[in-house]
Design a protein around this motif. Structure first.
Motif, PDB file in Angstrom:
ATOM      1  N   LEU A 240      46.694  46.483  67.665  1.00  0.00           N
ATOM      2  CA  LEU A 240      45.601  45.753  68.317  1.00  0.00           C
ATOM      3  C   LEU A 240      44.597  46.720  68.949  1.00  0.00           C
ATOM      4  CD1 LEU A 240      47.705  42.944  70.055  1.00  0.00           C
ATOM      5  CD2 LEU A 240      46.241  42.692  68.056  1.00  0.00           C
ATOM      6  N   HIS A 241      45.110  47.821  69.492  1.00  0.00           N
ATOM      7  CA  HIS A 241      44.224  48.806  70.131  1.00  0.00           C
ATOM      8  C   HIS A 241      43.210  49.358  69.134  1.00  0.00           C
ATOM      9  CE1 HIS A 241      43.173  52.978  71.278  1.00  0.00           C
ATOM     10  NE2 HIS A 241      43.027  52.448  72.470  1.00  0.00           N
ATOM     11  N   SER A 242      43.673  49.703  67.938  1.00  0.00           N
ATOM     12  CA  SER A 242      42.748  50.264  66.950  1.00  0.00           C
ATOM     13  C   SER A 242      41.647  49.278  66.580  1.00  0.00           C
ATOM     14  CB  SER A 242      43.529  50.667  65.694  1.00  0.00           C
ATOM     15  OG  SER A 242      44.093  49.532  65.063  1.00  0.00           O
ATOM     16  N   LEU A 243      41.970  47.957  66.691  1.00  0.00           N
ATOM     17  CA  LEU A 243      40.977  46.933  66.364  1.00  0.00           C
ATOM     18  C   LEU A 243      39.969  46.756  67.492  1.00  0.00           C
ATOM     19  CD1 LEU A 243      39.947  44.763  64.455  1.00  0.00           C
ATOM     20  CD2 LEU A 243      41.652  43.187  65.404  1.00  0.00           C
ATOM     21  N   PHE A 244      40.450  46.554  68.745  1.00  0.00           N
ATOM     22  CA  PHE A 244      39.469  46.316  69.817  1.00  0.00           C
ATOM     23  C   PHE A 244      38.709  47.594  70.184  1.00  0.00           C
ATOM     24  CE2 PHE A 244      43.223  46.855  72.837  1.00  0.00           C
ATOM     25  CZ  PHE A 244      42.734  47.967  73.538  1.00  0.00           C
ATOM     26  N   GLN A 245      39.288  48.762  69.879  1.00  0.00           N
ATOM     27  CA  GLN A 245      38.567  50.010  70.129  1.00  0.00           C
ATOM     28  C   GLN A 245      37.335  50.124  69.228  1.00  0.00           C
ATOM     29  OE1 GLN A 245      40.669  53.666  69.118  1.00  0.00           O
ATOM     30  NE2 GLN A 245      39.983  54.607  71.011  1.00  0.00           N
ATOM     31  N   ARG A 246      37.380  49.460  68.091  1.00  0.00           N
ATOM     32  CA  ARG A 246      36.219  49.448  67.191  1.00  0.00           C
ATOM     33  C   ARG A 246      35.248  48.332  67.561  1.00  0.00           C
ATOM     34  NH1 ARG A 246      35.608  46.286  62.830  1.00  0.00           N
ATOM     35  NH2 ARG A 246      37.841  45.790  62.764  1.00  0.00           N
ATOM     36  N   LEU A 247      35.778  47.159  67.966  1.00  0.00           N
ATOM     37  CA  LEU A 247      34.924  46.000  68.207  1.00  0.00           C
ATOM     38  C   LEU A 247      34.124  46.116  69.505  1.00  0.00           C
ATOM     39  CD1 LEU A 247      37.431  43.178  67.186  1.00  0.00           C
ATOM     40  CD2 LEU A 247      35.333  43.777  65.979  1.00  0.00           C
ATOM     41  N   ILE A 248      34.800  46.483  70.590  1.00  0.00           N
ATOM     42  CA  ILE A 248      34.167  46.413  71.910  1.00  0.00           C
ATOM     43  C   ILE A 248      33.010  47.401  72.057  1.00  0.00           C
ATOM     44  CG2 ILE A 248      34.539  46.660  74.397  1.00  0.00           C
ATOM     45  CD1 ILE A 248      37.354  45.549  73.971  1.00  0.00           C
ATOM     46  N   PRO A 249      33.191  48.699  71.758  1.00  0.00           N
ATOM     47  CA  PRO A 249      32.046  49.617  71.900  1.00  0.00           C
ATOM     48  C   PRO A 249      30.871  49.241  71.010  1.00  0.00           C
ATOM     49  CG  PRO A 249      34.108  50.842  71.719  1.00  0.00           C
ATOM     50  CD  PRO A 249      34.423  49.418  71.392  1.00  0.00           C
ATOM     51  N   GLY A 250      31.124  48.489  69.950  1.00  0.00           N
ATOM     52  CA  GLY A 250      30.041  48.052  69.072  1.00  0.00           C
ATOM     53  C   GLY A 250      29.284  46.855  69.604  1.00  0.00           C
ATOM     54  N   GLY A 251      29.706  46.324  70.766  1.00  0.00           N
ATOM     55  CA  GLY A 251      28.987  45.223  71.396  1.00  0.00           C
ATOM     56  C   GLY A 251      29.364  43.845  70.888  1.00  0.00           C
ATOM     57  N   ALA A 252      30.546  43.690  70.272  1.00  0.00           N
ATOM     58  CA  ALA A 252      30.969  42.383  69.765  1.00  0.00           C
ATOM     59  C   ALA A 252      31.094  41.380  70.909  1.00  0.00           C
ATOM     60  CB  ALA A 252      32.303  42.503  69.034  1.00  0.00           C
ATOM     61  N   ARG A 253      30.728  40.151  70.640  1.00  0.00           N
ATOM     62  CA  ARG A 253      30.825  39.078  71.637  1.00  0.00           C
ATOM     63  C   ARG A 253      32.295  38.845  72.018  1.00  0.00           C
ATOM     64  NH1 ARG A 253      27.673  37.374  74.741  1.00  0.00           N
ATOM     65  NH2 ARG A 253      28.437  35.225  74.560  1.00  0.00           N
ATOM     66  N   PRO A 254      32.544  38.342  73.257  1.00  0.00           N
ATOM     67  CA  PRO A 254      33.931  38.098  73.677  1.00  0.00           C
ATOM     68  C   PRO A 254      34.703  37.220  72.701  1.00  0.00           C
ATOM     69  CG  PRO A 254      32.479  37.960  75.567  1.00  0.00           C
ATOM     70  CD  PRO A 254      31.588  38.109  74.370  1.00  0.00           C
ATOM     71  N   GLU A 255      34.074  36.139  72.216  1.00  0.00           N
ATOM     72  CA  GLU A 255      34.783  35.259  71.292  1.00  0.00           C
ATOM     73  C   GLU A 255      35.087  35.968  69.975  1.00  0.00           C
ATOM     74  OE1 GLU A 255      30.352  33.951  71.272  1.00  0.00           O
ATOM     75  OE2 GLU A 255      31.850  34.759  72.655  1.00  0.00           O
ATOM     76  N   LYS A 256      34.202  36.867  69.564  1.00  0.00           N
ATOM     77  CA  LYS A 256      34.428  37.643  68.342  1.00  0.00           C
ATOM     78  C   LYS A 256      35.638  38.561  68.518  1.00  0.00           C
ATOM     79  CE  LYS A 256      33.307  39.995  64.494  1.00  0.00           C
ATOM     80  NZ  LYS A 256      33.451  39.457  63.140  1.00  0.00           N
ATOM     81  N   VAL A 257      35.716  39.215  69.667  1.00  0.00           N
ATOM     82  CA  VAL A 257      36.826  40.132  69.930  1.00  0.00           C
ATOM     83  C   VAL A 257      38.155  39.396  69.905  1.00  0.00           C
ATOM     84  CG1 VAL A 257      37.864  41.679  71.636  1.00  0.00           C
ATOM     85  CG2 VAL A 257      35.395  41.722  71.257  1.00  0.00           C
ATOM     86  N   LEU A 258      38.249  38.268  70.637  1.00  0.00           N
ATOM     87  CA  LEU A 258      39.517  37.542  70.722  1.00  0.00           C
ATOM     88  C   LEU A 258      39.885  36.894  69.393  1.00  0.00           C
ATOM     89  CD1 LEU A 258      41.376  37.242  73.250  1.00  0.00           C
ATOM     90  CD2 LEU A 258      39.105  38.161  73.702  1.00  0.00           C
ATOM     91  N   ASN A 259      38.903  36.354  68.685  1.00  0.00           N
ATOM     92  CA  ASN A 259      39.203  35.739  67.381  1.00  0.00           C
ATOM     93  C   ASN A 259      39.701  36.779  66.381  1.00  0.00           C
ATOM     94  OD1 ASN A 259      38.648  33.000  67.903  1.00  0.00           O
ATOM     95  ND2 ASN A 259      36.450  33.339  67.703  1.00  0.00           N
ATOM     96  N   GLU A 260      39.112  37.973  66.400  1.00  0.00           N
ATOM     97  CA  GLU A 260      39.547  39.028  65.491  1.00  0.00           C
ATOM     98  C   GLU A 260      40.972  39.477  65.829  1.00  0.00           C
ATOM     99  OE1 GLU A 260      38.280  40.528  62.885  1.00  0.00           O
ATOM    100  OE2 GLU A 260      36.320  39.578  62.794  1.00  0.00           O
ATOM    101  N   LEU A 261      41.278  39.622  67.116  1.00  0.00           N
ATOM    102  CA  LEU A 261      42.634  40.007  67.518  1.00  0.00           C
ATOM    103  C   LEU A 261      43.645  38.933  67.125  1.00  0.00           C
ATOM    104  CD1 LEU A 261      41.940  41.453  71.087  1.00  0.00           C
ATOM    105  CD2 LEU A 261      42.424  42.746  69.008  1.00  0.00           C
ATOM    106  N   ASP A 262      43.268  37.665  67.296  1.00  0.00           N
ATOM    107  CA  ASP A 262      44.145  36.553  66.928  1.00  0.00           C
ATOM    108  C   ASP A 262      44.402  36.556  65.414  1.00  0.00           C
ATOM    109  OD1 ASP A 262      45.485  33.941  67.592  1.00  0.00           O
ATOM    110  OD2 ASP A 262      43.954  33.197  66.227  1.00  0.00           O
ATOM    111  N   SER A 263      43.358  36.711  64.634  1.00  0.00           N
ATOM    112  CA  SER A 263      43.503  36.738  63.166  1.00  0.00           C
ATOM    113  C   SER A 263      44.372  37.908  62.725  1.00  0.00           C
ATOM    114  CB  SER A 263      42.127  36.826  62.500  1.00  0.00           C
ATOM    115  OG  SER A 263      41.342  35.694  62.792  1.00  0.00           O
TER     116      SER A 263
END
Length: 404
Positions: A240-263
């Motif tokens: 999960l860390h490798s995924l949110f480490q890419r999403l968050i610094p790129g400015g992904a919306r909160p719902e995008k971050v959580l939906n991607e982690l869930d998927s």
């Protein structure tokens, strides 16, 4: 459990299909120094040393699934006091009332060397007696030969197990260092300051966090707690860390971050439903220019937002289910405003297990005007002061944010 089995001269455990303890006899409770209530419903792997947990997952479980039984497997239990207890385990899987269960017998082998010396002495005495018992010589000689073969095989297996234990400990230590290195450093900017604390209950942790500067005025803060402990949970946290480490610094919306982690969690366990893990999480997107916080709390303990003057607190409570529970869940953010000087506290349940929900909030209120670094040390000291020697520890993690 009947009285004879409860006080048998060996440990006895009945496990569920998931490896959770259903029944345990008094003999094994006495060996471990535990009570029935301490162990009922817990995974049997929590009774094992770290190397034996690995051996259990990679050898015991697959062998039991394939052959429905395990014979003479060498593992090591660990008591709450830290004592390592070597045992031989036999297990057989069956069905009771339509449910798969596993019965396990544990034979402590702490005095094995004494018994082996006694066997060697008996062998010499038997060899002397064989001179006068020529008729029985052949049969006894074969029996002793078989015993020697078994002893040599046992020594060989013990050496292999010792090497495996040493190699596993080295690998776990390396994995622990990698996990800690991946954690983000404190942030101290004119508009925001972020400090964190992280302590694994074992060599590896199921907690993970990260905070990142997205642009000049936006920051992303995330804290996750994967179900369970040990190697399996740690592997999931790193995934999960490798995924949110890419999403968050790129400015992904909160719902995008959580939906991607869930998927991502659902994709990991598509073909292994029994191994499925879920994860609580809280993600904050802080805009220091607009003085706004967008957040999603997915089944995580409520974060606290505290006023700088009155100490009044507002909870950022759970708004969604934990990630990984149900496919297609929609994660919808909430938005709150803050003023300069507000302070945030995010934490995992390993913190409240010691301090309690009713202790953490007053602790924050009483120290609302002190620097964030000093507050961090006070919380850590409270965790140490409230820990009992025999109390089971959970991974502990918290994040403090000063909004300047």
């Amino acid at each position: 459990m009947d009285s004879l089995l409860d006080h048998a001269p060996c440990g006895f455990i009945t496990l569920s299909a998931n490896g959770d303890i259903l029944e345990i006899n008094q003999t094994l409770l006495s060996i471990l120094g535990c009570r029935q209530d301490d162990l009922s419903g817990r995974p049997v792997s929590t009774l094992l040393t770290v190397p034996s947990q690995v051996f259990y997952q990679f050898y015991f479980v697959p062998l039991l699934k394939r052959e429905k039984r395990v014979e003479e497997m060498h593992l090591s239990l660990q008591s709450p006091s830290g004592e390592e207890i070597p045992v031989i385990i036999n297990a057989v899987q069956s069905e009771k009332d339509g449910k798969a269960t596993t019965d396990c017998i544990f034979f402590p082998i702490r005095k094995r060397s004494e018994y082996e010396n006694e066997l060697l002495t008996a062998k010499k005495e038997a060899e002397s007696a064989l001179i006068a018992l020529h008729k029985a010589h052949t049969e006894l000689d074969m029996a002793m030969g078989n015993l020697k073969d078994q002893q040599r095989e046992l020594v060989k297996l013990n050496r292999q197990n010792q090497r495996f234990k040493q190699e596993t400990e080295k690998e776990l230590e390396l994995a622990r260092k990698i996990q800690e290195i991946s954690l983000t450093d404190p942030i101290d900017h004119p508009t925001i300051q972020i400090e964190s604390f992280y302590k694994a209950s074992r060599q590896l942790s199921g907690d993970i966090y990260g905070f990142y500067q997205i642009d000049d005025h936006r920051y992303g803060v995330i804290l996750l707690d994967v179900m369970g402990h040990g190697i399996s949970s740690a592997l999931i946290t790193m995934s999960l860390h490798s995924l949110f480490q890419r999403l968050i610094p790129g400015g992904a919306r909160p719902e995008k971050v959580l939906n991607e982690l869930d998927s991502h969690l659902h994709s990991l366990f598509q073909k292994e439903e029994e191994a499925r893990h879920y994860c609580t999480a809280i993600y904050l997107l802080i805009d220091t220019k607009r003085k706004k916080i967008e957040y999603i709390n997915a089944g995580h303990p409520a974060a606290l937002l505290q006023s700088p003057t009155t100490g009044e607190q507002h909870e950022l409570a759970s708004t969604n289910i934990p990630i990984g529970m149900f496919e297609g869940a929609a994660y919808i953010p909430k938005t709150i405003s803050y003023i300069e000087g507000d302070r945030l506290l995010l934490y995992t349940d390993g913190v409240t297990d010691f301090l309690g929900c009713n202790h953490l909030s007053p602790l924050l209120q009483e120290n609302h005007s002190i620097p964030i670094g000093r507050l961090k040390q006070i919380i850590i000291q409270s965790l140490e002061d409230n820990q009992q020697p025999s109390q089971k520890t959970d991974d502990q993690c918290f994040i403090l944010v000063d909004l300047r």
